[in-house]
Design a protein around this motif. Structure first.
Motif, PDB file in Angstrom:
ATOM      1  N   LEU A 195      46.311  35.435  47.085  1.00 32.39           N
ATOM      2  CA  LEU A 195      46.111  36.857  47.352  1.00 32.39           C
ATOM      3  C   LEU A 195      46.988  37.750  46.483  1.00 32.39           C
ATOM      4  O   LEU A 195      46.498  38.702  45.860  1.00 32.39           O
ATOM      5  CB  LEU A 195      46.360  37.118  48.841  1.00 32.39           C
ATOM      6  CG  LEU A 195      46.060  38.504  49.399  1.00 32.39           C
ATOM      7  CD1 LEU A 195      45.694  38.392  50.876  1.00 32.39           C
ATOM      8  CD2 LEU A 195      47.220  39.471  49.252  1.00 32.39           C
ATOM      9  N   HIS A 196      48.294  37.480  46.420  1.00 32.53           N
ATOM     10  CA  HIS A 196      49.180  38.423  45.750  1.00 32.53           C
ATOM     11  C   HIS A 196      48.984  38.410  44.246  1.00 32.53           C
ATOM     12  O   HIS A 196      49.326  39.380  43.550  1.00 32.53           O
ATOM     13  CB  HIS A 196      50.641  38.133  46.126  1.00 32.53           C
ATOM     14  CG  HIS A 196      51.341  37.183  45.210  1.00 32.53           C
ATOM     15  ND1 HIS A 196      51.156  35.823  45.265  1.00 32.53           N
ATOM     16  CD2 HIS A 196      52.235  37.411  44.199  1.00 32.53           C
ATOM     17  CE1 HIS A 196      51.904  35.248  44.347  1.00 32.53           C
ATOM     18  NE2 HIS A 196      52.561  36.175  43.692  1.00 32.53           N
ATOM     19  N   GLN A 197      48.387  37.341  43.685  1.00 33.71           N
ATOM     20  CA  GLN A 197      48.192  37.271  42.236  1.00 33.71           C
ATOM     21  C   GLN A 197      47.048  38.170  41.766  1.00 33.71           C
ATOM     22  O   GLN A 197      47.063  38.637  40.621  1.00 33.71           O
ATOM     23  CB  GLN A 197      47.935  35.823  41.827  1.00 33.71           C
ATOM     24  CG  GLN A 197      49.151  34.926  42.023  1.00 33.71           C
ATOM     25  CD  GLN A 197      48.828  33.452  41.839  1.00 33.71           C
ATOM     26  OE1 GLN A 197      47.661  33.044  41.891  1.00 33.71           O
ATOM     27  NE2 GLN A 197      49.852  32.638  41.626  1.00 33.71           N
ATOM     28  N   HIS A 198      46.065  38.409  42.628  1.00 31.04           N
ATOM     29  CA  HIS A 198      44.925  39.246  42.221  1.00 31.04           C
ATOM     30  C   HIS A 198      45.370  40.641  41.785  1.00 31.04           C
ATOM     31  O   HIS A 198      45.002  41.090  40.694  1.00 31.04           O
ATOM     32  CB  HIS A 198      43.912  39.334  43.366  1.00 31.04           C
ATOM     33  CG  HIS A 198      42.899  38.234  43.336  1.00 31.04           C
ATOM     34  ND1 HIS A 198      41.663  38.364  42.771  1.00 31.04           N
ATOM     35  CD2 HIS A 198      42.959  36.957  43.809  1.00 31.04           C
ATOM     36  CE1 HIS A 198      40.982  37.238  42.900  1.00 31.04           C
ATOM     37  NE2 HIS A 198      41.756  36.361  43.531  1.00 31.04           N
ATOM     38  N   ALA A 244      39.236  46.970  33.161  1.00 27.85           N
ATOM     39  CA  ALA A 244      38.993  48.142  33.998  1.00 27.85           C
ATOM     40  C   ALA A 244      38.527  49.334  33.171  1.00 27.85           C
ATOM     41  O   ALA A 244      38.414  50.437  33.705  1.00 27.85           O
ATOM     42  CB  ALA A 244      40.261  48.514  34.763  1.00 27.85           C
ATOM     43  N   ALA A 245      38.217  49.094  31.889  1.00 30.05           N
ATOM     44  CA  ALA A 245      37.816  50.199  31.008  1.00 30.05           C
ATOM     45  C   ALA A 245      36.535  50.864  31.493  1.00 30.05           C
ATOM     46  O   ALA A 245      36.352  52.078  31.312  1.00 30.05           O
ATOM     47  CB  ALA A 245      37.642  49.684  29.577  1.00 30.05           C
ATOM     48  N   HIS A 259      38.825  40.296  40.650  1.00 24.61           N
ATOM     49  CA  HIS A 259      39.021  41.620  41.214  1.00 24.61           C
ATOM     50  C   HIS A 259      40.514  41.896  41.435  1.00 24.61           C
ATOM     51  O   HIS A 259      41.306  40.969  41.637  1.00 24.61           O
ATOM     52  CB  HIS A 259      38.243  41.756  42.528  1.00 24.61           C
ATOM     53  CG  HIS A 259      38.810  40.941  43.647  1.00 24.61           C
ATOM     54  ND1 HIS A 259      39.957  41.279  44.340  1.00 24.61           N
ATOM     55  CD2 HIS A 259      38.386  39.780  44.228  1.00 24.61           C
ATOM     56  CE1 HIS A 259      40.216  40.394  45.270  1.00 24.61           C
ATOM     57  NE2 HIS A 259      39.286  39.467  45.233  1.00 24.61           N
ATOM     58  N   PRO A 260      40.919  43.167  41.404  1.00 21.91           N
ATOM     59  CA  PRO A 260      42.330  43.520  41.604  1.00 21.91           C
ATOM     60  C   PRO A 260      42.648  44.012  43.007  1.00 21.91           C
ATOM     61  O   PRO A 260      43.674  44.687  43.213  1.00 21.91           O
ATOM     62  CB  PRO A 260      42.513  44.658  40.591  1.00 21.91           C
ATOM     63  CG  PRO A 260      41.188  45.375  40.626  1.00 21.91           C
ATOM     64  CD  PRO A 260      40.140  44.326  40.897  1.00 21.91           C
ATOM     65  N   PHE A 261      41.802  43.692  43.988  1.00 20.72           N
ATOM     66  CA  PHE A 261      42.000  44.236  45.335  1.00 20.72           C
ATOM     67  C   PHE A 261      43.284  43.684  45.941  1.00 20.72           C
ATOM     68  O   PHE A 261      43.527  42.481  45.891  1.00 20.72           O
ATOM     69  CB  PHE A 261      40.811  43.892  46.233  1.00 20.72           C
ATOM     70  CG  PHE A 261      40.729  44.730  47.472  1.00 20.72           C
ATOM     71  CD1 PHE A 261      40.069  45.949  47.457  1.00 20.72           C
ATOM     72  CD2 PHE A 261      41.323  44.325  48.649  1.00 20.72           C
ATOM     73  CE1 PHE A 261      39.988  46.735  48.583  1.00 20.72           C
ATOM     74  CE2 PHE A 261      41.255  45.099  49.791  1.00 20.72           C
ATOM     75  CZ  PHE A 261      40.585  46.317  49.756  1.00 20.72           C
ATOM     76  N   PRO A 262      44.098  44.550  46.544  1.00 19.51           N
ATOM     77  CA  PRO A 262      45.395  44.074  47.050  1.00 19.51           C
ATOM     78  C   PRO A 262      45.267  43.376  48.397  1.00 19.51           C
ATOM     79  O   PRO A 262      44.321  43.568  49.120  1.00 19.51           O
ATOM     80  CB  PRO A 262      46.188  45.376  47.197  1.00 19.51           C
ATOM     81  CG  PRO A 262      45.153  46.426  47.445  1.00 19.51           C
ATOM     82  CD  PRO A 262      43.937  45.994  46.666  1.00 19.51           C
TER      83      PRO A 262
END
Length: 627
Positions: free
Chosen positions: A493-496, A509-510, A624-627
């Protein structure tokens, strides 16, 4: 010590036993955690460990819970990982020598405490919530007291109710909000949540301690953790709160911690249904609709068995808000730490789990999570441009001030209208470094009928994370750079979100962050009802409108009540809201169920945002970059 106390001046029967001699979390219902429990069932329990003596809970004629065994289980649960591993995985405990505190002076001190508590109990009413246990430190003779919250899984006093179809039926009732602009029935401080009841080193139900992040320069963050065992692995589960002051943040954190504790495995209910999807048919939620891992994942991880419609699994009862009838849900899709790794064909997360002061409140926030994460993943993996929202148009001064505060720390706060399939406002937030350097960006999201609240929720996430991003990413820079080169190394989880602290990850994310000109107003996101009202004074009306929007698009909404007995004591409800067919959030690059679901291909076209269905070549190639 037991003999010394019995010789004391007070005519009080005690039962003295040692903590830490046996695994109290593993003992079965027919095996007391200590043989002395059989000898004196009405005596005052006195527990010893090292220099500490714990007295209580006192026997009561009016209650059965919590019992002495609850104390032993709670005490063990907040021990250090090293002590727990030794106790739970080791070969047994033996005496290393005589106990140095077995002195007449210590016995007199403990006897005086016991006698005083017993005398006081005769004139003091029983506590409304949870009874106290008392700790005496034999080095200093300092006495402290802590509330003992009953353990819902206690084999001695737990009374799990059968999980039945009849018991799963839910009825939505009136839920008046306590003031305009909120989606709660009462303010946070009206809940009878005493933080030390849940966080203490003796019997804390959620953590031995709480961390106050006094160095945080955005929100007053707090954090705690509890541990749960899965085989040889002792997993730490973190919870936290992010408010304007530490007291509120701690209470928010407790509510999140209890929510996670309730959602990890069945507590307070006894599951009764085992069978196959082929047997139950439409009465059950099909796990293929909620998403499965790729064939390659199951091939590379042979210890994870793929789902089979003819394979027997455990089910729990939920309630369909679309069809108004009970439906069976796979237990592992509802309780994401269900024991038995061999039966866990997917690893679910806490997404869709939510707590509130009533059923309607919990269901509303659980549904908002499901809608929010589905929209976020559709936009991310579909590389969908989104209208940008100007935060200067927010009516909330606190929102505008926080945006300015982030700018002081080198981050531009940006917000995007992420409505795709439903008219419910969804906001994606990004904190992006002005210099595009190390600590590049972090993401957050929020959803709700009030777009100001949705934006505020998303802002809270990036405000908390952004100010620490460079420091956190710096500590793990070599590993994060390796992940940026090889996404298969993104495993938890924390790596995303953290991998997006690497500047080079900005290219993925461009599609979202490119300058396109023109902004939406926060006011543009409002979705009024047929009469033109933006929200109702009754939360039930708001919830029913959101339910209609989701079910009207062809989806079912299944609610499983996860509420534990101790939550009901505090006036809380916790539910899991599952919407089969919406994209589920997963952590670990190889575990992305969303990439194989039909919705990822078709939803953007169905929403009029693309001319054709997406192909795998169109998907964002980055996690995905979801926290």
């Amino acid at each position: 010590m037991a003999e010394l106390i019995r010789r004391g001046p007070h005519d009080v029967q005690v039962r003295v036993t040692a903590l830490g001699l046996r695994d109290a979390l593993a003992a079965g219902p027919e095996e007391p955690d200590d043989p002395a429990d059989r000898a004196a069932p009405g005596a005052v329990p006195v527990r010893v460990y090292g220099r500490q003596v714990i007295v209580g809970p006192l026997p009561s004629a009016t209650r059965e819970r919590p019992c002495p065994r609850c104390l032993a289980r709670r005490w063990q649960a907040v021990r250090s990982p090293q002590l727990r591993d030794a106790l739970e995985l080791g070969s047994g405990t033996r005496a290393a020598g005589p106990w140095p505190y077995a002195t007449p002076f210590a016995a007199d001190a403990v006897a005086a405490l016991v006698a005083g508590l017993v005398a006081a109990a005769g004139v003091r009413p029983e506590p409304d919530a949870f009874p106290d246990v008392h700790l005496i430190d034999l080095n200093t003779l300092m006495v402290r007291h802590y509330a003992l919250i009953p353990d819902p899984e206690c084999p001695s006093c737990g009374r799990p109710e059968p999980d039945t179809a009849e018991g799963a039926v839910l009825t939505l009732g009136p839920a008046p909000k306590y003031r305009p602009g909120v989606f709660r029935l009462r303010p946070l401080r009206d809940y009878a949540i005493n933080v030390p009841d849940f966080v203490n080193p003796v019997c804390g139900a959620l953590s031995p301690s709480i961390v106050h992040d006094v160095a945080s320069t955005s929100t007053a963050a707090t954090m705690g953790w509890f541990s749960m065992r899965a085989g040889d692995y002792l997993r730490q589960i973190y919870w936290g709160g992010h408010g304007d002051n530490l007291a509120d943040s701690a209470r928010i954190g407790i509510m999140e911690g209890v929510e996670r504790y309730a959602g990890m495995r069945v507590r307070g209910k006894a599951t009764t249904v085992t069978g196959t999807l082929a047997e139950f048919g439409a009465d059950a939620v099909d796990p293929r609709e909620t998403g499965l891992y790729s064939d390659a994942f199951y091939r590379d991880n042979p210890w994870v068995k793929p789902f089979s419609p003819t394979g027997a699994i455990s089910w729990v009862w939920g309630y369909s808000l679309r069809d108004h009838r009970p439906r069976l849900v796979p237990e592992i899709l509802t309780y994401y730490h269900t024991p038995g790794l061999e039966r866990r064909f997917v690893q679910e997360s806490s997404s869709g789990c939510a707590s509130g002061g009533c059923l309607e409140e919990a269901v509303y926030f659980g549904l908002m999570e499901a809608v929010e994460r589905d929209a976020f993943l559709l936009a991310w993996y579909g590389q969908q441009e989104l209208p940008e929202i100007d935060p200067a148009t927010s009516d909330r001064a606190t929102t505008r001030h926080m945006v300015d505060r982030l700018a002081m720390y080198g981050y531009r706060a940006r917000f995007f209208d992420t409505r795709i399939s439903f008219p419910i406002p969804v906001v994606t937030a990004v904190a992006e470094r002005f210099d595009r350097g190390f600590g590049r960006m972090c993401f957050g999201a929020g959803a709700g009928l009030d777009p100001e609240s949705a934006l505020d929720s998303a802002l809270c996430e990036i405000a908390t994370d952004a100010v620490k991003l460079r420091e956190r990413a710096g500590r793990e820079e070599p590993a994060l750079r390796a992940m940026a080169e090889d996404f298969s190394q993104v495993r938890d989880l924390h790596q995303h979100p953290l991998v997006y602290g690497i500047p080079e990850m900005g290219e993925h994310a461009a599609f979202l962050l490119g300058e396109r000109g023109g902004y939406s107003s926060v006011d543009d996101l409002w979705w009024p009802d047929a009469q033109g009202a933006r929200v109702s004074a009754d939360l039930r009306d708001d919830l029913e409108r959101c339910v209609s929007a989701v079910t009207g698009a062809g989806f079912d909404i299944v609610v499983v009540d996860q509420t534990m007995p101790e939550q009901r004591t505090l006036g809380l409800r916790t539910v899991k809201v599952l919407v089969p067919g919406l994209l589920p959030i997963d952590f670990g690059w190889s575990r992305q169920r969303a990439l194989g679901m039909p919705r990822l291909r078709s939803a953007l076209r169905e929403a009029g945002l693309r001319e054709r269905d997406l192909e795998p070549a169109d998907f964002n190639p980055a996690p995905h970059p979801f926290p």
